[in-house]
Design a protein around this motif. Structure first.
Motif, mmCIF file in Angstrom:
data_model
loop_
_atom_site.group_PDB
_atom_site.id
_atom_site.type_symbol
_atom_site.label_atom_id
_atom_site.label_comp_id
_atom_site.label_asym_id
_atom_site.label_seq_id
_atom_site.Cartn_x
_atom_site.Cartn_y
_atom_site.Cartn_z
ATOM 1 N N ARG A 173 40.836 74.479 44.222
ATOM 2 C CA ARG A 173 40.140 75.730 44.543
ATOM 3 C C ARG A 173 39.322 75.525 45.802
ATOM 4 N N VAL A 204 36.185 77.540 48.037
ATOM 5 C CA VAL A 204 35.212 78.616 48.185
ATOM 6 C C VAL A 204 34.791 78.668 49.646
ATOM 7 N N THR A 221 41.533 80.873 46.425
ATOM 8 C CA THR A 221 40.357 80.991 47.290
ATOM 9 C C THR A 221 39.399 82.065 46.799
ATOM 10 N N THR A 222 38.122 81.726 46.800
ATOM 11 C CA THR A 222 37.044 82.672 46.546
ATOM 12 C C THR A 222 36.215 82.782 47.814
ATOM 13 N N CYS A 223 35.918 84.007 48.235
ATOM 14 C CA CYS A 223 35.107 84.226 49.430
ATOM 15 C C CYS A 223 33.787 84.868 49.026
ATOM 16 N N VAL A 259 42.746 87.176 47.490
ATOM 17 C CA VAL A 259 41.513 86.386 47.483
ATOM 18 C C VAL A 259 40.478 87.050 46.576
ATOM 19 N N GLU A 260 39.751 86.254 45.814
ATOM 20 C CA GLU A 260 38.621 86.767 45.053
ATOM 21 C C GLU A 260 37.423 86.908 46.003
ATOM 22 N N VAL A 290 33.450 87.853 46.421
ATOM 23 C CA VAL A 290 32.155 88.012 45.755
ATOM 24 C C VAL A 290 31.164 88.514 46.799
ATOM 25 N N TRP A 305 24.583 83.296 44.936
ATOM 26 C CA TRP A 305 25.853 83.012 44.263
ATOM 27 C C TRP A 305 25.701 81.818 43.318
#
Length: 245
Positions: A37, A39, A59-61, A79-80, A82, A89
């Motif tokens: 993963r 970020v 991927t989390t942005c 992409v996730e 946030v 966060w």
């Protein structure tokens, strides 16, 4: 100030230069393969996201400005996203294997950014911070453009020294094996393209509208004066660091 660029979210993505694909190979080699993963902090409209997706990692942005986050989600539905400041966060339990930040490290709280990045990573995890530095291939162009900026706005804009975020990360004492590969390329821009780029700089966005126009007029005239094209010496520094295992 972290939400300053939402005003020009569309122009930002069109005007700012992207990142070299070599960054992906460098992160993968440093990490020892593809992380399970990634970020990305301060992802904006996804200029770096498009490159980082080349890693092949889910991927989390994390992006604080809702206008930038909306554009990012539309551009990269896989992409996730946030919508939150990095300081707000909450990372998943156990941390993440890789954390990236492109052109946004200076927007994070300097008193806490290294500690937060360290704590967000799992032991042995990879931190990758990168950004562009703009210079000019031709010294005469450099002098003419700087003179144009100063003629329209004599107030000096403070530039951070080269390598400042390497020194910031290494100096925190929280990471090991800190490296800083540099990638360079020549980037020719015509007058209109260069002015679009200037229009996305934080120093320009802080100016009152009338002063913004004076700056663009003066800089545009300078570039037109030497043929309507400026060639940037675009230097991209990638700082890689590891949370101790």
């Amino acid at each position: 100030m972290s939400q300053l660029f939402g005003e020009v979210a569309g122009a930002y993505h069109e005007a700012r230069p992207g990142y070299p694909a070599e960054i992906v190979a460098a992160i993968r080699a440093y990490h020892g393969g593809t992380p399970d993963r990634l970020v990305e902090v301060g992802a904006g409209t996804g200029l770096a996201t498009g490159t980082l997706l080349g890693l092949g990692a889910p991927t989390t942005c994390v992006e604080p400005d809702h206008r930038m986050a909306r554009a990012l989600a539309e551009r990269f539905p896989q992409v996730e996203v946030v919508t939150a400041a990095f300081e707000e966060w909450t990372p998943p339990a156990g941390g993440v294997p890789a954390l990236a930040c492109a052109m946004a490290w200076h927007w994070l709280d300097p008193a806490t950014r290294n500690r937060r990045a360290h704590d967000a990573l799992r032991p042995g995890g990879t931190l990758a911070v990168f950004g562009h530095r703009y210079d000019y291939v031709d010294p005469a162009q450099r002098a003419a453009i700087r003179a144009a900026f100063e003629s329209a706005d004599p107030q000096r804009q403070g530039d951070r020294p080269d390598g400042w975020f390497h020194d910031d990360i290494a100096g925190s004492g929280l990471f090991t094996d800190v490296r800083a590969p540099l990638f360079r390329r020549d980037l020719p821009l015509d007058t209109a393209a260069y002015l679009r780029l200037v229009g996305t700089f934080s120093s320009q966005l802080r100016r009152p509208p009338a002063l913004r126009e004076r700056v663009l007029t003066a800089v545009g005239a300078a570039i037109d004066g030497f043929g309507g094209t400026v060639v940037l010496d675009l230097r991209t520094t990638l700082v890689l660091a590891r949370r101790p295992a």
